[in-house]
Design a protein around this motif. Structure first.
Motif, PDB file in Angstrom:
ATOM      1  N   PRO A  45       0.826  -1.210   0.000  1.00  0.00           N
ATOM      2  CA  PRO A  45       0.000   0.000   0.000  1.00  0.00           C
ATOM      3  C   PRO A  45       0.859   1.260   0.000  1.00  0.00           C
ATOM      4  O   PRO A  45       1.940   1.293   0.604  1.00  0.00           O
ATOM      5  N   ALA A  46       0.357   2.275  -0.685  1.00  0.00           N
ATOM      6  CA  ALA A  46       1.067   3.565  -0.741  1.00  0.00           C
ATOM      7  C   ALA A  46       0.037   4.598  -1.124  1.00  0.00           C
ATOM      8  O   ALA A  46      -0.596   4.453  -2.162  1.00  0.00           O
ATOM      9  N   MET A  47      -0.168   5.588  -0.303  1.00  0.00           N
ATOM     10  CA  MET A  47      -1.194   6.573  -0.660  1.00  0.00           C
ATOM     11  C   MET A  47      -0.611   7.918  -1.079  1.00  0.00           C
ATOM     12  O   MET A  47      -1.290   8.699  -1.712  1.00  0.00           O
ATOM     13  N   CYS A  48       0.625   8.214  -0.715  1.00  0.00           N
ATOM     14  CA  CYS A  48       1.158   9.525  -1.103  1.00  0.00           C
ATOM     15  C   CYS A  48       2.240   9.389  -2.162  1.00  0.00           C
ATOM     16  O   CYS A  48       2.826  10.371  -2.581  1.00  0.00           O
ATOM     17  N   TYR A  49       2.488   8.158  -2.597  1.00  0.00           N
ATOM     18  CA  TYR A  49       3.584   7.924  -3.534  1.00  0.00           C
ATOM     19  C   TYR A  49       3.064   7.897  -4.961  1.00  0.00           C
ATOM     20  O   TYR A  49       1.990   7.355  -5.240  1.00  0.00           O
ATOM     21  N   HIS A  50       3.813   8.469  -5.866  1.00  0.00           N
ATOM     22  CA  HIS A  50       3.524   8.326  -7.294  1.00  0.00           C
ATOM     23  C   HIS A  50       4.848   8.311  -8.024  1.00  0.00           C
ATOM     24  O   HIS A  50       5.702   9.155  -7.764  1.00  0.00           O
ATOM     25  N   PHE A  56       7.259  11.588  -1.078  1.00  0.00           N
ATOM     26  CA  PHE A  56       6.882  12.661  -0.159  1.00  0.00           C
ATOM     27  C   PHE A  56       6.856  12.146   1.283  1.00  0.00           C
ATOM     28  O   PHE A  56       7.205  12.842   2.224  1.00  0.00           O
ATOM     29  N   GLY A  57       6.397  10.899   1.442  1.00  0.00           N
ATOM     30  CA  GLY A  57       6.506  10.231   2.740  1.00  0.00           C
ATOM     31  C   GLY A  57       5.554  10.718   3.805  1.00  0.00           C
ATOM     32  O   GLY A  57       5.924  10.794   4.979  1.00  0.00           O
ATOM     33  N   SER A  58       4.303  11.018   3.449  1.00  0.00           N
ATOM     34  CA  SER A  58       3.404  11.571   4.467  1.00  0.00           C
ATOM     35  C   SER A  58       2.339  10.593   4.968  1.00  0.00           C
ATOM     36  O   SER A  58       1.826  10.758   6.060  1.00  0.00           O
ATOM     37  N   CYS A  59       1.992   9.571   4.164  1.00  0.00           N
ATOM     38  CA  CYS A  59       0.773   8.833   4.502  1.00  0.00           C
ATOM     39  C   CYS A  59       1.016   7.680   5.490  1.00  0.00           C
ATOM     40  O   CYS A  59       0.086   7.210   6.136  1.00  0.00           O
ATOM     41  N   GLY A  60       2.231   7.197   5.566  1.00  0.00           N
ATOM     42  CA  GLY A  60       2.548   6.122   6.510  1.00  0.00           C
ATOM     43  C   GLY A  60       1.982   4.769   6.117  1.00  0.00           C
ATOM     44  O   GLY A  60       1.776   3.910   6.979  1.00  0.00           O
ATOM     45  N   MET A  61       1.751   4.526   4.832  1.00  0.00           N
ATOM     46  CA  MET A  61       1.171   3.253   4.405  1.00  0.00           C
ATOM     47  C   MET A  61       2.195   2.258   3.869  1.00  0.00           C
ATOM     48  O   MET A  61       1.946   1.058   3.869  1.00  0.00           O
ATOM     49  N   CYS A  62       3.322   2.731   3.399  1.00  0.00           N
ATOM     50  CA  CYS A  62       4.236   1.852   2.660  1.00  0.00           C
ATOM     51  C   CYS A  62       5.238   1.185   3.596  1.00  0.00           C
ATOM     52  O   CYS A  62       6.369   0.895   3.190  1.00  0.00           O
ATOM     53  N   LEU A  63       4.805   0.928   4.828  1.00  0.00           N
ATOM     54  CA  LEU A  63       5.724   0.452   5.855  1.00  0.00           C
ATOM     55  C   LEU A  63       6.266  -0.952   5.549  1.00  0.00           C
ATOM     56  O   LEU A  63       5.527  -1.820   5.063  1.00  0.00           O
ATOM     57  N   VAL A  73       9.880   0.965   8.594  1.00  0.00           N
ATOM     58  CA  VAL A  73      10.365   2.138   7.845  1.00  0.00           C
ATOM     59  C   VAL A  73       9.423   2.415   6.667  1.00  0.00           C
ATOM     60  O   VAL A  73       8.754   1.515   6.168  1.00  0.00           O
ATOM     61  N   ARG A  74       9.393   3.671   6.266  1.00  0.00           N
ATOM     62  CA  ARG A  74       8.591   4.056   5.088  1.00  0.00           C
ATOM     63  C   ARG A  74       9.423   3.737   3.842  1.00  0.00           C
ATOM     64  O   ARG A  74      10.461   4.346   3.625  1.00  0.00           O
ATOM     65  N   SER A  75       8.957   2.787   3.075  1.00  0.00           N
ATOM     66  CA  SER A  75       9.799   2.310   1.971  1.00  0.00           C
ATOM     67  C   SER A  75       9.904   3.318   0.836  1.00  0.00           C
ATOM     68  O   SER A  75      10.825   3.255   0.039  1.00  0.00           O
ATOM     69  N   CYS A  76       8.964   4.254   0.757  1.00  0.00           N
ATOM     70  CA  CYS A  76       9.040   5.190  -0.385  1.00  0.00           C
ATOM     71  C   CYS A  76      10.202   6.151  -0.221  1.00  0.00           C
ATOM     72  O   CYS A  76      10.899   6.452  -1.187  1.00  0.00           O
ATOM     73  N   THR A  77      10.433   6.607   1.019  1.00  0.00           N
ATOM     74  CA  THR A  77      11.517   7.582   1.209  1.00  0.00           C
ATOM     75  C   THR A  77      12.850   6.902   1.543  1.00  0.00           C
ATOM     76  O   THR A  77      13.896   7.543   1.443  1.00  0.00           O
TER      77      THR A  77
HETATM   78  S1  FES Z   1       3.597   6.005   0.304  1.00  0.00           S
HETATM   79 FE1  FES Z   1       3.019   7.464   1.732  1.00  0.00          FE
HETATM   80  S2  FES Z   1       4.600   7.411   3.199  1.00  0.00           S
HETATM   81 FE2  FES Z   1       5.266   6.091   1.636  1.00  0.00          FE
END
Ligand code: FES
Ligand code: SF4
Ligand code: SF4
Ligand code: SF4
Length: 898
Positions: A45-50, A56-63, A73-77
């Protein structure tokens, strides 16, 4: 593999190995861990990533869990590094992600039943996936909806502060119109400065918003997503050829969406060089012409002063009878036709077949004549290719880009995103040469403002400069020493001082631009209306080719010359042979072998060699009475050309004027017969984008009233005229025929790389060719008229249908105003809206004036799609002797307070 591109496309990042869920994975060092995970096929899951912009690392879903760390850890950042051991699944991660969803939902209104995103919402999906059933601490934000923008509404109660809207606008589009602002105790998205949003209105922010926080004003409350039929098709506005989804309900277009969306957020970042999947304001909000109430729905036949409704069969019989009659009495050359380049390839092919095989005339032309044919003729002549030479990835990865005479963010907005990506990601040097301070000039490393109409001279100055500065690739020029000597001789009479004085650009800046272009390892040129639609356009394209050649860029991978087109299928119009000089496949009309091939394929003799008349000569022959019947498909010469082209006089002489169009145009009002044609949404076929991609248009809805696809009308008339090979059941039937005569043309979105071959040109005839190309130009006599008036496109209007789209008219209405430089207005004591009289050698017009930051002093601009008052009638027409392209977009005027 999902990787961030390197800033320098020539340097590969080092390969590393890491472990993901027990599996060893190879990746590039330093890329987003999220991308590496998604490259293995796991979508977490990832809600703020594109993938189109930086994480951007704000939504906390890509843990994910990383060995050695206690907390997820947030995998996007997080950046992938060698030896990492990662786990992406497990109850701990499920619960952590569930908590993140609960946190978002606890401040989110549960107004799903009235939300546009209901059923198409990432937050809903995440709540469902993580079984979030209790929201004990939920509280409402009660923020009033921001409805100040013309096309988008902002409901900040629903915003999850993911930043996707802000990031796409800032990073990908480089428009940067949005920001977060603390308001009423909440972080909200607002237009920069918290004013009503006034941006390019591309709607890409709406596309990526994962919830219903940004909504489309035109479609709000009109649908639930599952009620919509979604058809993927090709935009009909410009040559960029964007793919879009027309979404319809009960035979009405409700909204247009793009491949860019939060649903399509996982991809390879380097793919964005091919396109980010977004569309522009015209594609997204300019759809209303399709089901406009003003559509023609019945054939009309003139009865005295009036056009009266008539049944199709009877009308086609009348058309056939009158055409046959005129042909019998006056010969086939008493008939001519013009076709719009927004028709499909199949229709364009059929049009020229009707003219040549069924009627027997080679008097035909298309809207590609208004400029694109200058480009095609020049590249064919010099390079042996018939279209732009680069793909979008070449443009994005070029180290130097010369954009000359092209306000590309307005005319071809999605193509311009590739240039922006070159600037932002690959740090390209971009030289923008234009008489307006364009949006792209503001982002470019070398913005170069020239006086109106001097873009071509500036190009000659660049050629002179590279020779003077010795920036020549002598290996290349040495292979064609006589040609290079001829070029040197041709430029000898041109002085950079003179170029500087006429263009208004200092010699130093000309020299600097020349060295940036010459010294870059990969340089591309993009030329647009300021070259191909201005006097000497053909020769100016050849001068650009000279620049490529002497700097060693001709044929070098990643280098080349490119153009952009206003109408969607101008390249297809040339390729399908809708001009007197070309048969399909750009085969020369007089080529015996090709003539024999097409004559056989169509079971009909072709008009004689050397016979042929293009747009401006067709009008001349109408005026002289040689042409008695004119068949116009989607063309409106009365609305396009200035009064000095004497179109009205030409049409008045005709015995038969047939206009086939979705709308009652100025020209249609004078017609003897009006045939209602479908729009692109009501028919199948293909279009060829400016870079040679053949893409489908798909029928989305039933035709309006009794309108018919152009191909069907053409086939009926052709068969009625006795052409046995013009009976088709479907657009696919025509495609099958095109496949036989042009094998390989249907590349379906994967155009072949073109290979340029300038050797023949440089070895033969170049000397004579180049001799007159660099003649010195002096400032044109302006008869004391100190302003340069240019007519051109606006972002919000292109082609001939945008003025029928209520969404685009809402943004840019038909109240034609003269765009002026603010200092000029001050000096003349003018305020926005004051009336001015604009006078040229051809007449004068009175209209409102408005300040425009992009307009240079002593210049003014008028949007060409509006003709009220008829500013175009101030223009004179000059016809290019080599290509027959008419020039009428610039003139000297005086401006005074009315
Ligand atoms: S996708 Fe939102 S914090 Fe990583
Ligand atoms: S509509 Fe386009 S330009 Fe306007 S804010 Fe949204 S992304 Fe930016
Ligand atoms: S408006 Fe939409 S895209 Fe923008 S921050 Fe809010 S939720 Fe994200
Ligand atoms: S008008 Fe051009 S840039 Fe805009 S969506 Fe259509 S094809 Fe793309």
């Amino acid at each position: 593999m999902g990787l961030k591109p390197a800033t320098n496309p020539d340097v590969e990042a080092a390969s590393i190995e890491l472990t993901i869920d027990g599996q060893t994975v190879t990746a590039k060092d330093g890329v987003s861990l999220y991308d590496v995970i998604s490259s293995t096929g796991k979508i977490i899951p990832a809600m703020c990533y594109h993938y189109t912009f930086d994480p951007f690392g704000s939504c906390g879903m890509c843990l994910v869990m990383q060995e050695g760390k206690k907390a997820p850890v947030r995998s996007c950042t997080a950046k992938a590094t060698a030896g990492m051991v990662i786990r992406t699944e497990g109850d701990d991660l499920f619960q952590a992600r569930k908590k993140a969803v609960e946190k978002h939902l606890s401040v989110h209104p549960l107004d799903c039943p009235v939300c546009d995103a209901d059923g198409h919402c990432e937050l809903q999906d995440m709540a469902f996936q993580h079984q979030v059933t209790t929201l004990a601490n939920a509280k409402q934000k009660l923020i009033p909806e921001d409805t100040r923008s013309l096309v988008l509404d902002f409901n900040m109660n629903r915003c999850i502060a993911c930043g996707e809207c802000i990031n796409i606008c800032k990073d990908v589009l480089m428009i940067d119109a949005l920001q977060f602002m603390k308001k009423g105790g909440f972080t909200q998205v607002v237009a920069k400065g918290d004013v009503p949003l006034a941006c390019e209105f591309c709607g890409d922010c709406l596309a990526v918003c994962p919830v219903g926080a940004i909504t489309n004003k035109f479609s709000k409350y009109l649908y639930k997503p599952w009620q919509l039929k979604k058809t993927t098709t090709t935009c009909n506005y410009c040559g960029d050829g964007c793919q879009l989804h027309l979404e319809t309900k009960d035979n009405e277009v409700v909204r247009v969406t793009s491949p860019l969306s939060w649903k399509n957020k996982w991809g390879e970042r380097s793919e964005t060089a091919q396109g980010h999947g977004g569309i522009c304001v015209r594609g997204r909000f300019g759809f209303q012409f399709i089901d406009s109430k003003a559509r023609l729905t019945q054939p009309l036949v003139r009865k005295g002063a009036k056009l009266a409704e008539s049944p199709w069969i009877e009308t086609v019989e009348t058309v056939v009878g009158r055409l046959a009659d005129i042909k019998a009495k006056h010969g086939p050359n008493a008939v001519a036709g013009l076709v719009t380049a927004r028709c499909s390839n199949e229709e364009l092919y059929l049009f020229q077949k009707l003219m040549r095989a069924a009627i027997g005339t080679n008097q035909l032309d298309s809207s590609a004549r208004y400029g694109h044919l200058n480009f095609v003729h020049a590249v064919r002549h010099a390079l042996g290719v018939g279209r732009m030479t680069n793909d979008t990835a070449d443009i994005t990865k070029a180290k130097a880009i010369l954009v000359v005479g092209s306000n590309v963010t307005e005319t071809n907005p999605v193509f311009s995103v590739r240039v922006k990506e070159a600037i932002r990601v690959y740090k390209s040097q971009v030289i923008v040469v234009d008489s307006a301070n364009t949006n792209l000039a503001r982002l470019a490393s070398h913005p170069t403002l020239v006086k109106p109409g001097t873009e071509g001279l500036f190009v000659k100055g660049l050629v002179k400069s590279v020779i003077e500065q010795d920036l020549i690739d002598t290996d290349v020029t040495g292979k064609h020493a006589p040609a290079f000597a001829a070029l040197k001789q041709a430029v000898a009479g041109l002085s950079l001082d003179a170029v500087s004085s006429v263009t208004g650009v200092s010699k130093d800046r000309i020299n600097e631009a020349a060295s940036v272009f010459a010294e870059a390892p990969r340089s591309v040129i993009i030329c647009g209306e300021g070259i191909v639609r201005r006097p000497d356009g053909y020769r100016h394209v050849l001068a650009l080719i000279d620049l490529l050649w002497v700097t060693g860029k001709l044929g070098k991978p990643g280098c080349g010359i490119n153009t952009v087109t206003e109408e969607a299928n101008e390249q297809g119009a040339v390729d399908m042979g809708t001009s007197p000089e070309f048969l399909p496949g750009q085969a020369p009309f007089d080529d015996d072998e090709k003539r024999a091939k097409f004559s056989k394929a169509w079971s009909a003799p072709l008009p004689g060699k050397g016979a042929g008349t293009g747009l401006m000569d067709i009008l001349k022959k109408c005026r002289s009475g040689e042409i008695k019947a004119l068949y116009l498909i989607g063309e409106n010469p009365l609305g396009t050309l200035p009064a000095s082209a004497e179109v009205r006089a030409a049409l008045a002489k005709l015995d038969l004027l047939i206009v086939q169009d979705p709308f009652m145009t100025e020209t249609a009002q004078l017609a003897h017969i009006v045939l209602p044609a479908c729009t692109f949404a009501e028919k199948d076929g293909t279009m060829t984008s400016q870079d040679g991609k053949v893409q489908r248009i798909r029928q989305t809805m039933d035709p309006a009233g009794e309108s018919l696809p152009d191909w069907q009308i053409l086939a009926a008339i052709g068969s009625g005229l006795g052409c046995a090979s013009m009976e088709y059941e479907s657009a696919q039937d025509i495609q099958r025929e095109i496949m036989k005569v042009l094998p390989g043309y249907y590349n379906l979105g994967q155009p072949k790389k073109v290979t340029v071959n300038p050797d023949g040109y440089l070895a033969n005839g170049y000397k004579a060719d180049v001799a007159g190309r660099y003649r010195a130009e002096t400032k044109a006599a302006d008869g004391g008229k100190r302003f340069g008036l240019t007519m051109g496109q606006l972002l919000y209007h292109s082609g001939k249908l945008s003025t029928q789209a209520s969404g685009l008219l809402l943004i840019a209405s038909g109240n034609g105003q003269l765009h002026m430089n603010a200092q000029d207005m001050d000096r003349m004591g003018l305020k926005d809206g004051d009336r001015v009289r604009v006078s040229s050698a051809k007449g004068s017009a009175v209209l409102g004036a408005r300040a425009d930051l992009s307009v240079m002093p002593e210049s003014c601009f008028y949007p060409e799609h509006f003709n009220n008052p008829p500013v175009k009638d101030l223009m004179s027409v000059e016809v290019d002797a080599a290509t027959g392209v008419p020039y009428f977009k610039q003139t000297a005027v005086s401006v005074e307070k009315a």
